[in-house]
Design a protein around this motif. Structure first.
Motif, mmCIF file in Angstrom:
data_model
loop_
_atom_site.group_PDB
_atom_site.id
_atom_site.type_symbol
_atom_site.label_atom_id
_atom_site.label_comp_id
_atom_site.label_asym_id
_atom_site.label_seq_id
_atom_site.Cartn_x
_atom_site.Cartn_y
_atom_site.Cartn_z
ATOM 1 N N MET A 153 0.855 -1.223 -0.059
ATOM 2 C CA MET A 153 -0.131 -0.001 0.127
ATOM 3 C C MET A 153 0.819 1.268 0.087
ATOM 4 O O MET A 153 1.987 0.914 0.391
ATOM 5 N N VAL A 154 0.330 2.267 -0.442
ATOM 6 C CA VAL A 154 0.912 3.652 -0.428
ATOM 7 C C VAL A 154 -0.283 4.573 0.173
ATOM 8 O O VAL A 154 -1.420 4.578 -0.008
ATOM 9 N N GLU A 155 0.355 5.570 0.737
ATOM 10 C CA GLU A 155 -0.661 6.514 1.419
ATOM 11 C C GLU A 155 -1.081 7.706 0.577
ATOM 12 O O GLU A 155 -0.513 8.182 -0.201
ATOM 13 N N ILE A 156 -2.424 7.854 0.421
ATOM 14 C CA ILE A 156 -3.036 8.941 -0.520
ATOM 15 C C ILE A 156 -3.335 10.071 0.311
ATOM 16 O O ILE A 156 -2.900 11.152 -0.212
ATOM 17 N N GLY A 157 -3.510 10.062 1.490
ATOM 18 C CA GLY A 157 -4.162 11.097 2.437
ATOM 19 C C GLY A 157 -5.717 11.435 1.950
ATOM 20 O O GLY A 157 -6.333 10.692 1.412
ATOM 21 N N PRO A 158 -6.270 12.193 2.683
ATOM 22 C CA PRO A 158 -5.640 13.114 3.796
ATOM 23 C C PRO A 158 -5.328 12.434 5.154
ATOM 24 O O PRO A 158 -6.024 11.204 5.346
ATOM 25 N N ARG A 159 -4.660 13.107 6.100
ATOM 26 C CA ARG A 159 -4.726 12.265 7.505
ATOM 27 C C ARG A 159 -4.560 13.281 8.315
ATOM 28 O O ARG A 159 -4.294 14.595 8.137
ATOM 29 N N PHE A 160 -5.303 13.102 9.518
ATOM 30 C CA PHE A 160 -5.602 13.914 10.693
ATOM 31 C C PHE A 160 -5.695 13.130 11.886
ATOM 32 O O PHE A 160 -5.957 11.879 11.945
ATOM 33 N N VAL A 161 -5.671 14.022 13.011
ATOM 34 C CA VAL A 161 -5.610 13.047 14.283
ATOM 35 C C VAL A 161 -6.861 13.909 15.220
ATOM 36 O O VAL A 161 -7.285 15.026 15.074
ATOM 37 N N LEU A 162 -7.892 13.013 15.492
ATOM 38 C CA LEU A 162 -9.100 13.633 16.195
ATOM 39 C C LEU A 162 -9.024 13.193 17.758
ATOM 40 O O LEU A 162 -8.747 12.258 18.243
ATOM 41 N N ASN A 163 -9.028 14.392 18.510
ATOM 42 C CA ASN A 163 -9.182 14.294 20.055
ATOM 43 C C ASN A 163 -10.557 14.577 20.597
ATOM 44 O O ASN A 163 -11.013 15.551 20.318
ATOM 45 N N LEU A 164 -11.236 13.475 21.027
ATOM 46 C CA LEU A 164 -12.520 13.571 21.202
ATOM 47 C C LEU A 164 -12.583 14.322 22.589
ATOM 48 O O LEU A 164 -11.996 14.459 23.598
ATOM 49 N N ILE A 165 -13.732 15.396 22.392
ATOM 50 C CA ILE A 165 -14.194 16.062 23.411
ATOM 51 C C ILE A 165 -15.184 15.623 24.309
ATOM 52 O O ILE A 165 -15.407 15.362 25.470
#
Lengths: 339, 356
Positions: free
Chosen positions: A224-236
Motif C-alpha cells: 500500500m501507499v498513502e493517499i491522504g488526507p490524514r488527521f488526528v481527532l481528539n474527542l471532547i
C-alpha cells in the motif's frame, strides 16, 4: 472543490442518461461508449434502482478557517462521493441551526468544521435528525496535495474501513465506530461512486486520540501507499442529540488548546520568576551588612605545642663554609699527604 | 437570605461590616466577592451548629469536576442508532489487529500488537503500525469481497477520474525523481572524496618509494665511483625490476663507469633491501637495546674464535664462488651491503680515489 457539477434530474430507476465528463488528461471512457450501441450518452456505470442506502453527508464549515482546513474539506468531498457542500455558516448562529440546514439539503449526516481563534480546528460529526453527535479537536492535518502522499485512487471509489480492536471495548468508542461507519462508507450503487474498492480508511486509537489514515491498495497482496488526507481527532464530548442535547460522554484526557497554551506560558513564566527571585536573593546577600569577625577561627591551626627557644642575636658573621667540590679527590690527596 | 437595610439588591449579601456606605459603594462598583458565596450569616451559624463546619478559616471551594460517562445512555443510543438492516457490503468495515511485522520477526524482536503499546512519539513505529493494520484489513477483506463479486483491481482500459489529477501526480513523480538524483549525487560525491583520499595516500607512497630508490641508486653509484665496490650490479637490478623506466637510469651510471655487469644482482638487491636497515637496526638494538650486560660480551677467547655462527657462506664467498675470504666470516653479523661486490684492497682503493 471540483469544478464538476452534475445536473441531476429525477432519481428514477433505469435509463437515466449521464453525460460523460472530461477528464483532465483527456481520456474519455471511449470503450464504454462504443459498447453501448453507439448511443450519444452513456448510461451510468452502476445499475440504477439498486441504490438503497441513502446516506448523504453535509460537509461545511464556519467562518475563519484557514487554507489547510479548506483543503481538507475539499479532500473529504473528493474521497466521499456521497457528500454535499454548503456555504460558510455565520458564527452568530447557534449550532442547532445546522440541523435545519441539513434538512433543507436532505442530508442525514453532517461533518461541520469550526475554527476558533484562527488556530484551533474543531470537527462535529453528527447524525442529524435525532441521533448522537460528537465534537473533536482536529490536529496534524495533512491534505491530499502534499507531495509526500504518493498514492492515488479512483474518485468516488468505495473505501474499506479498518478499525482498531479498541473500538469494541469501550461503549463510547463503539458508538463512535458506528457513527464513523455510517458517515464514511460510501453506499453501494451510489450514482457517483465507482464499483471498485481500491483504498482503505484506517482508524486507530493511540495516545487517547483517533488517528485517521487513507491508503491505496496497489496489489492483492496488500502492498500500500498513502493517499491522504490524514488527521488526528481528539474527542471532547459526545452528545445524545444532534448538536445539542444531554452529554453522554466527556473525555477525561482532553485538554483544551487554551489550557495547553496557558500551561506552557505559565511554565516559562514561572521559570523566569524563579530566576529573578534567585537574582534578588543574591543581591540581598551582597548588600547586607557583613559583620567583621575579630577572631580568626583558624588561628590555632599552626600552633605547635613546643617550648620557646631564647632569641639568639648573632652579631658576628658566621664562618664561611668549606666548599667541597670533589670530595673524594680531596680526600685522596689529603690521604696521600697525610700518609 | 438576609437583606440588609438600605440596599435594594436582590442578591444575598453577607454583611461583613456594618458601614452601610461602603456596602453601597461596593454594590455600585459591582464587587461580587460576598455575593458569590451565597451563604448568609444565619446559614453559616446553622451549619456550625450542626457540626458541618470546623473551627478555623473556611474557604468555599468548588467541587471537583465530574466527568460524564453515561454508559447506559451510550449503549441505549447505540442500540437506537445502529442500522441493523445494512449488510456488510454496504458498510465494508473491518476490525483487526495489525498484520505480522515481518521485519521485526526476522530480527527476533517481540512485536507488540496492541495499539496501546506503541509509542505515539516514535513516528516511524506509529506509521508502520497503521500501515500494518490497513494491510491486515485488506488481507482479510479480499476473500470476502471476491465472494461478493466486488473487484478491487480496475481493468486496464477503465479510465475514470482519479482523486488526484494527472498534474498532481506529475509533480509527485518529479519530486521523487529529484530526491533520487540528489541522493545519487551525494553518494557519488562521497565516493569521490574517499577515492581522492585513497589516491592521495597511494600517490604519497609511490613518491616515497621513488625517492628511496633514487637514493639507493645514487649511493651505489657514488660507492662505485669512490672505489669501494668494483661491480655495477646495481644497474642490472634496475633494469630487471623496473619494467621500462630503467633504461634512463641504467644509462647514466654506465657513462660514469665501465659497463661491467654480472648476473644475480636482483636477489641480492632484494636481500640488500631486506637486510640493509635491518642490520643497522639489529646492531643498534644489540648495543643500546633492552636489558642485559653489554660491555663484557665480546672477547677474543678460544670459544669466540671457534664460534662460526656468524658465518654467511654467500657473503664469505662473494656470491659466485670467490674464495677470497675462505671459510670464515668477517665481523659478526655484518656482511657487505652490496651482495657480492667486495671491498677492494688498499692500493686499488687509492687508485679509484684519485680517479674520481
Amino acid at each position: 472543490m471540483s469544478a464538476l457539477k452534475r445536473k441531476r434530474g429525477g432519481k428514477g430507476p433505469g435509463g437515466k442518461a449521464k453525460k460523460v465528463k472530461l477528464v483532465e488528461n483527456g481520456n474519455k471512457p471511449q470503450t464504454t461508449e462504443m459498447e453501448q450501441n453507439k448511443e450519444i450518452t452513456v448510461p451510468p456505470p452502476v445499475s440504477m434502482g439498486k441504490w438503497r442506502n441513502k446516506e448523504r453527508v453535509l460537509v461545511f464549515s464556519s467562518r475563519g478557517i484557514n487554507f489547510r482546513t479548506r483543503h481538507l474539506m475539499q479532500d473529504l468531498r473528493t474521497m466521499m462521493p456521497h457528500t454535499k457542500a454548503d456555504t460558510k455558516m455565520d458564527r452568530k448562529d447557534k449550532l442547532f441551526v445546522i440541523n435545519e440546514v441539513c434538512e433543507i439539503k436532505n442530508c442525514n449526516k453532517c461533518l461541520f468544521f469550526e475554527a476558533k481563534k484562527k488556530q484551533d480546528l474543531y470537527m462535529w460529526v453528527a447524525n442529524v435528525p435525532h441521533g448522537p453527535s460528537a465534537k473533536f479537536l482536529v490536529q496534524n492535518v495533512h491534505t491530499l496535495a502534499e507531495l509526500k502522499m504518493t498514492g492515488n485512487c479512483l474518485k468516488g471509489s468505495r473505501p474499506l474501513l479498518s478499525f482498531d480492536p479498541q473500538f469494541d471495548t469501550e461503549p463510547h468508542y463503539a458508538l463512535l465506530k458506528e457513527l464513523f461507519i455510517q458517515t464514511f462508507s460510501t453506499p453501494q450503487y451510489h450514482p457517483r461512486s465507482q464499483p471498485f474498492v481500491d483504498h482503505v480508511f484506517t482508524f486507530t486509537i493511540t495516545d487517547n486520540r483517533i488517528w485517521f489514515r487513507n491508503y491505496q491498495i496497489i496489489e492483492e497482496d496488500a502492498s500500500m501507499v498513502e493517499i491522504g488526507p490524514r488527521f488526528v481527532l481528539n474527542l471532547i464530548k459526545i452528545f445524545q442529540g444532534s448538536f445539542g442535547g444531554p452529554t453522554l460522554f466527556e473525555n477525561p484526557h482532553f485538554e483544551s488548546p487554551n489550557t495547553h497554551r496557558r500551561v506552557i506560558r505559565m511554565a516559562t513564566a514561572s521559570r523566569l520568576r524563579e530566576k529573578q527571585m534567585v537574582k534578588e536573593l543574591q543581591k540581598l546577600k551582597r548588600t547586607e551588612n557583613k559583620e567583621a569577625v575579630t577572631r580568626d577561627v583558624t588561628d590555632d591551626v599552626f600552633a605547635t605545642p613546643a617550648e620557646e627557644r631564647p632569641v639568639h642575636i648573632e652579631l658576628e658573621a658566621p664562618a664561611a663554609k668549606v666548599v667541597k667540590k670533589n670530595k673524594h679527590k680531596a680526600f685522596k690527596r689529603q690521604r696521600k699527604q697525610n700518609r | 437570605m438576609v437583606f440588609g437595610p438600605q440596599n435594594h439588591c436582590l442578591y444575598p449579601i453577607i454583611l461583613v461590616n456594618n458601614t452601610m456606605d461602603i456596602i453601597e459603594d461596593d454594590e455600585q462598583l459591582g464587587e461580587t466577592s460576598e455575593q458569590d458565596s451565597e451563604l448568609s450569616d444565619g446559614e453559616l451559624q446553622d451549619a456550625f451548629a450542626k457540626g458541618l463546619l470546623k473551627p478555623g478559616l473556611n474557604f468555599t471551594t468548588q467541587e471537583p469536576k465530574k466527568i460524564v460517562n453515561n454508559v447506559e445512555g451510550l449503549k441505549q443510543c447505540l442500540a437506537d442508532f445502529r442500522k441493523n438492516t445494512l449488510p456488510w457490503i454496504e458498510r465494508l468495515d473491518m476490525v483487526n489487529l495489525p498484520a505480522d511485522d515481518i521485519v521485526a520477526k526476522s530480527e527476533g524482536r517481540l512485536d507488540n500488537k496492541a495499539s496501546e503499546d506503541i509509542n505515539p512519539d516514535d513516528d516511524f513505529q506509529r506509521e508502520m503500525f497503521f500501515y500494518r493494520q490497513a494491510q491486515e484489513a485488506v488481507l482479510e477483506a479480499m476473500p470476502r469481497l471476491l465472494k461478493l463479486k466486488i473487484a478491487t483491481k480496475r481493468p486496464e482500459d477503465y479510465f475514470a477520474e482519479m482523486a488526484k489529477s494527472d498534474q498532481q501526480m506529475q509533480k509527485i513523480r518529479k519530486k521523487l525523481i529529484t530526491k533520487q538524483i540528489m541522493m545519487e549525487k551525494s553518494e557519488k560525491a562521497k565516493k569521490l572524496r574517499e577515492q581522492r583520499k585513497y589516491g592521495k595516500k597511494v600517490q604519497v607512497e609511490v613518491i616515497q618509494k621513488r625517492q628511496r630508490e633514487k637514493k639507493a641508486m645514487m649511493s651505489s653509484v657514488k660507492r662505485y665511483q669512490k672505489g669501494m665496490t668494483d661491480k655495477l650490479d646495481f644497474l642490472e637490478g634496475d633494469q630487471k625490476t623496473a619494467k621500462g623506466g630503467a633504461p634512463a637510469k641504467g644509462g647514466a651510471p654506465a657513462k660514469g663507469g665501465a659497463g661491467k655487469g654480472s648476473g644475480g644482482q636482483t636477489p641480492d638487491k632484494k636481500a640488500m633491501n631486506k637486510k640493509g636497515p635491518n642490520a643497522k637496526r639489529k646492531y643498534k638494538d644489540q648495543r643500546f637495546g633492552f636489558g642485559g650486560k653489554k660491555s663484557g660480551t665480546k672477547w677474543n677467547t678460544k670459544d669466540s674464535h671457534n664460534d662460526v655462527s656468524g658465518f654467511r657462506a654467500k657473503v664469505a664467498h662473494g656470491k659466485g664462488g670467490k674464495g677470497g675470504k675462505g671459510g670464515k666470516a668477517g665481523p659478526g653479523g655484518r656482511g657487505p651491503a652490496k651482495g657480492g661486490a667486495k671491498r677492494l684492497g688498499k692500493n686499488a682503493r687509492k687508485k679509484m680515489k684519485g680517479r674520481s
